[in-house]
Write a protein that holds these residues in place. Structure first.
Motif, PDB file in Angstrom:
ATOM      1  N   ILE A  55      45.079  29.350  35.219  1.00 48.67           N
ATOM      2  CA  ILE A  55      45.124  30.745  34.841  1.00 48.67           C
ATOM      3  C   ILE A  55      44.691  30.972  33.315  1.00 48.67           C
ATOM      4  O   ILE A  55      45.261  30.185  32.690  1.00 48.67           O
ATOM      5  CB  ILE A  55      46.193  31.689  35.345  1.00 48.67           C
ATOM      6  CG1 ILE A  55      46.332  31.579  36.966  1.00 48.67           C
ATOM      7  CG2 ILE A  55      46.127  32.988  34.698  1.00 48.67           C
ATOM      8  CD1 ILE A  55      47.553  32.554  37.326  1.00 48.67           C
ATOM      9  N   SER A 103      40.544  38.133  41.532  1.00 51.62           N
ATOM     10  CA  SER A 103      39.175  38.071  41.364  1.00 51.62           C
ATOM     11  C   SER A 103      38.835  37.192  40.287  1.00 51.62           C
ATOM     12  O   SER A 103      37.863  37.720  39.186  1.00 51.62           O
ATOM     13  CB  SER A 103      38.896  39.609  40.909  1.00 51.62           C
ATOM     14  OG  SER A 103      39.660  40.016  39.626  1.00 51.62           O
ATOM     15  N   ARG A 151      37.377  45.060  33.899  1.00 48.56           N
ATOM     16  CA  ARG A 151      38.318  45.508  34.908  1.00 48.56           C
ATOM     17  C   ARG A 151      37.801  45.934  36.289  1.00 48.56           C
ATOM     18  O   ARG A 151      36.318  46.315  36.267  1.00 48.56           O
ATOM     19  CB  ARG A 151      39.319  46.480  34.569  1.00 48.56           C
ATOM     20  CG  ARG A 151      39.856  46.342  32.998  1.00 48.56           C
ATOM     21  CD  ARG A 151      40.472  44.893  32.944  1.00 48.56           C
ATOM     22  NE  ARG A 151      41.744  44.541  33.825  1.00 48.56           N
ATOM     23  CZ  ARG A 151      42.310  43.711  33.974  1.00 48.56           C
ATOM     24  NH1 ARG A 151      41.710  42.504  33.520  1.00 48.56           N
ATOM     25  NH2 ARG A 151      43.168  43.502  34.733  1.00 48.56           N
ATOM     26  N   CYS A 198      44.688  34.859  46.373  1.00 52.16           N
ATOM     27  CA  CYS A 198      43.986  34.015  45.305  1.00 52.16           C
ATOM     28  C   CYS A 198      44.376  34.230  43.935  1.00 52.16           C
ATOM     29  O   CYS A 198      43.708  34.071  42.973  1.00 52.16           O
ATOM     30  CB  CYS A 198      42.672  33.819  45.668  1.00 52.16           C
ATOM     31  SG  CYS A 198      42.070  33.069  47.371  1.00 52.16           S
TER      32      CYS A 198
HETATM   33  P1  NDP Z   1      42.043  33.292  36.948  1.00 49.04           P
HETATM   34  O1  NDP Z   1      42.671  33.667  35.724  1.00 49.04           O
HETATM   35  O2  NDP Z   1      40.494  33.088  37.132  1.00 49.04           O
HETATM   36  O3  NDP Z   1      42.281  34.557  37.962  1.00 49.04           O
HETATM   37  C1  NDP Z   1      43.519  34.974  38.381  1.00 49.04           C
HETATM   38  C2  NDP Z   1      43.325  36.261  39.071  1.00 49.04           C
HETATM   39  O4  NDP Z   1      44.746  36.744  39.391  1.00 49.04           O
HETATM   40  C3  NDP Z   1      42.674  37.320  38.341  1.00 49.04           C
HETATM   41  O5  NDP Z   1      41.971  38.270  39.157  1.00 49.04           O
HETATM   42  C4  NDP Z   1      44.255  38.154  37.640  1.00 49.04           C
HETATM   43  O6  NDP Z   1      43.882  39.296  37.262  1.00 49.04           O
HETATM   44  C5  NDP Z   1      44.936  37.969  39.121  1.00 49.04           C
HETATM   45  N1  NDP Z   1      46.298  37.972  38.373  1.00 49.04           N
HETATM   46  C6  NDP Z   1      47.187  37.297  37.554  1.00 49.04           C
HETATM   47  N2  NDP Z   1      48.432  37.337  37.272  1.00 49.04           N
HETATM   48  C7  NDP Z   1      48.730  38.575  38.298  1.00 49.04           C
HETATM   49  C8  NDP Z   1      49.793  39.355  38.553  1.00 49.04           C
HETATM   50  N3  NDP Z   1      50.692  39.083  38.003  1.00 49.04           N
HETATM   51  N4  NDP Z   1      49.493  40.213  39.439  1.00 49.04           N
HETATM   52  C9  NDP Z   1      48.270  40.384  40.278  1.00 49.04           C
HETATM   53  N5  NDP Z   1      47.011  39.799  39.792  1.00 49.04           N
HETATM   54  C10 NDP Z   1      47.226  38.715  38.892  1.00 49.04           C
HETATM   55  O7  NDP Z   1      43.073  32.105  37.664  1.00 49.04           O
HETATM   56  P2  NDP Z   1      42.266  31.164  38.864  1.00 49.04           P
HETATM   57  O8  NDP Z   1      41.586  31.830  39.814  1.00 49.04           O
HETATM   58  O9  NDP Z   1      42.061  29.997  38.377  1.00 49.04           O
HETATM   59  O10 NDP Z   1      43.822  31.063  39.474  1.00 49.04           O
HETATM   60  C11 NDP Z   1      44.401  31.710  40.562  1.00 49.04           C
HETATM   61  C12 NDP Z   1      45.655  30.971  41.212  1.00 49.04           C
HETATM   62  O11 NDP Z   1      44.935  30.043  41.644  1.00 49.04           O
HETATM   63  C13 NDP Z   1      46.594  30.631  40.211  1.00 49.04           C
HETATM   64  O12 NDP Z   1      47.801  30.672  41.188  1.00 49.04           O
HETATM   65  C14 NDP Z   1      46.358  29.130  39.911  1.00 49.04           C
HETATM   66  O13 NDP Z   1      47.557  28.313  39.802  1.00 49.04           O
HETATM   67  C15 NDP Z   1      45.683  28.587  41.205  1.00 49.04           C
HETATM   68  N6  NDP Z   1      44.948  27.594  41.211  1.00 49.04           N
HETATM   69  C16 NDP Z   1      43.755  27.326  40.539  1.00 49.04           C
HETATM   70  C17 NDP Z   1      42.691  26.365  40.566  1.00 49.04           C
HETATM   71  C18 NDP Z   1      41.771  26.394  39.847  1.00 49.04           C
HETATM   72  O14 NDP Z   1      40.853  25.305  40.075  1.00 49.04           O
HETATM   73  N7  NDP Z   1      41.358  27.430  39.188  1.00 49.04           N
HETATM   74  C19 NDP Z   1      43.272  25.108  41.144  1.00 49.04           C
HETATM   75  C20 NDP Z   1      44.629  25.501  42.386  1.00 49.04           C
HETATM   76  C21 NDP Z   1      45.003  26.339  42.269  1.00 49.04           C
HETATM   77  P3  NDP Z   1      43.710  39.951  35.895  1.00 49.04           P
HETATM   78  O15 NDP Z   1      42.171  39.271  35.372  1.00 49.04           O
HETATM   79  O16 NDP Z   1      44.123  41.336  35.850  1.00 49.04           O
HETATM   80  O17 NDP Z   1      44.867  38.919  34.957  1.00 49.04           O
END
Ligand code: NDP
Length: 444
Positions: A167, A238, A287, A317
């Motif tokens: 993230i 997203s 957003r 996700c």
């Molecule tokens: P990104 O930062 O690309 O996306 C995270 C998404 O989750 C954004 O849409 C964000 O919204 C939303 N989000 C974050 N915090 C919150 C919250 N407290 N409440 C609601 N929505 C939230 O991260 P990733 O897609 O890379 O990662 C997502 C998840 O997948 C995490 O748990 C990560 O540890 C896990 N993961 C990721 C991997 C990867 O390769 N990227 C591999 C394995 C696991 P906003 O933009 O508003 O913050």
């Protein structure tokens, strides 16, 4: 008191104020009970669990940087090197204001088993900072990343510890950090994964977690008599994982009707317009409120609510603890048949139990989202060989790994009389390999 309960108690006593870490250890050890009970005397004597829950080492450091107004800002950086019994530490760097040591430890602990499940030689680690890249200029992000790496570079290396994105850490941040590592160390090596394609990155890495999630989900559905084509899917998040999960789901003939960010969520009954979503999130970094400008028939809602939408399959996700008991109840009531975690620990323990008790196929994150780290390990292999594989080659390896992971956890669950319990299966399969390697390497 049983060995598992003793260790759980000790973890809470020794690590107060780290609730996410307690939650992760409890979830893993609870499901390992049958394996541990079968080997209790030996594991106790070897203090195997005590060693497993204590990171090899953890670093916490100051990250000072200068913002665009000339003001000095100070963040805290972390790297937890949890367990390297099967390979160099591997795990992402999370940049988010909620980051603290307990969260990094929970993620690092989970990473040990996830990495083991991939079948590739990678140990478990995790890091990050409470820095928030949101709303920062490119120059501010670079200033932070350079300062962060100035300290982190002392602890990592291509054969020691290879961080990746998570993230808040995407291609831009990895580029800034790699540049700084190279400058300080004078080494061109695969010290980070998730790199750009012009400097050692792997094709498919961007898509890997989302694609891998769908490969595993498809296999889980298939082995339980369902076809993914034609299914309605709800996705939260997203970001990187959500976007490529949606892409692969659509390629497989499913319809994804939701996505979300930390402010609200979108319901698009005709199916999410992926090109619009990519433009909003990947190009404009905007957003989800903007989505309605592209798709007037869609709905935007403030707050949470994705799990109330009727679906066949749910794919959380976004982040940890985003699918609660009431959400699980709504999913079951709406006829959902499967939940697969794209994020790390998005489903609370009571929600997981409720889903499993109600016959929902449940794939835990440490298996379902392992595609990201698996492809990172493939990036490490390419860097070591100084070669780049084609998209098709990496994608087909990824698919093979995900299908294999599903069968490993399915088999492990069956071996311990827990057929269909993929949470137990994932923990057992991941644990067995690490435990064997630790025991073989003496008291270390
Ligand atoms: P990104 O930062 O690309 O996306 C995270 C998404 O989750 C954004 O849409 C964000 O919204 C939303 N989000 C974050 N915090 C919150 C919250 N407290 N409440 C609601 N929505 C939230 O991260 P990733 O897609 O890379 O990662 C997502 C998840 O997948 C995490 O748990 C990560 O540890 C896990 N993961 C990721 C991997 C990867 O390769 N990227 C591999 C394995 C696991 P906003 O933009 O508003 O913050």
């Amino acid at each position: 008191m049983s060995y598992v309960d003793e260790v759980l108690e000790r973890v809470v006593a020794k690590n107060p104020a780290e609730p996410e870490f307690h939650q992760a250890v409890k979830e893993v050890l609870e499901s390992l009970r049958p394996v541990i009970e079968a080997n209790e005397e030996r594991y106790r004597k070897e203090a195997l669990l005590e060693r497993l829950v204590e990171p090899d080492r953890q670093f916490k450091f100051r990250v000072p940087w200068v913002d665009d107004k000339g003001q000095v800002q100070v963040n805290t950086g972390y790297r937890v090197q949890f367990n390297n019994s099967i390979g160099p530490y591997k795990g992402g760097l999370r940049l988010h204001p909620s980051v603290n040591l307990g969260i990094i430890k929970f993620l690092g602990f989970e990473q040990i088993f996830k990495n083991s499940l991939t079948g590739l030689p990678i140990g478990g680690g995790k890091g990050g900072s409470d820095f928030d890249p949101k709303g920062k200029s490119d120059r501010e992000v670079m200033a932070f990343c350079q300062s962060f790496m100035t300290e982190l570079c002392k602890y990592i290396g291509a054969d020691t510890d290879v961080p990746a994105g998570d993230i808040g850490t995407g291609a831009r941040e990895i580029g800034d950090m790699f540049g700084q590592y190279k400058r300080i160390k004078g080494l061109y090596e695969g010290v980070l994964t998730g790199k750009g394609l012009t400097y050692g990155g792997s094709l498919v890495r961007t898509e890997a977690t989302g694609y891998g999630l769908l490969y595993l989900t498809e296999e889980m559905l298939k082995c339980n008599g369902h076809d993914i084509a034609g299914k309605t899917i709800v996705v939260s998040g997203s970001g990187n994982v959500a976007i490529y999960a949606i892409e692969k789901a659509q390629q497989m003939g499913a319809k994804v009707v939701t996505c979300s960010d930390s402010n609200g969520w979108v319901y698009d009954p005709e199916g999410i317009d992926l090109a619009a979503l990519k433009e909003i999130k990947e190009v404009k970094r905007a957003r989800l409120t903007e989505y309605k400008n592209y798709r007037p028939n869609s709905e935007y809602h403030e707050g949470r609510g994705v799990w109330t939408v009727k679906c066949d399959v749910a794919l959380p996700c976004a982040t940890q603890n985003e699918l609660f008991l009431e959400d699980a109840q709504a999913l079951v009531a709406n006829g959902c048949i499967a939940v697969a975690e794209g994020a790390n620990m998005p489903t609370t323990m009571d929600a997981t139990e409720y889903l499993q008790k109600n016959g929902i196929l449940f794939a835990p994150g440490k298996a379902a989202n392992a595609g990201g780290v698996a492809t990172s390990a493939l990036e490490m292999s390419q860097n070591s060989e100084r070669l780049s594989w084609s998209f098709e080659e990496v994608d087909s390896k990824l698919k093979g790994i995900m299908v294999n992971i599903f069968h490993n956890l399915d088999d492990a669950a069956k071996r311990y009389g827990k057929a269909g319990d993929y949470v137990a299966g994932a923990n057992i399969a991941g644990f067995e390999k690490v435990a064997e390697a630790m025991l073989a390497q003496g008291v270390a």
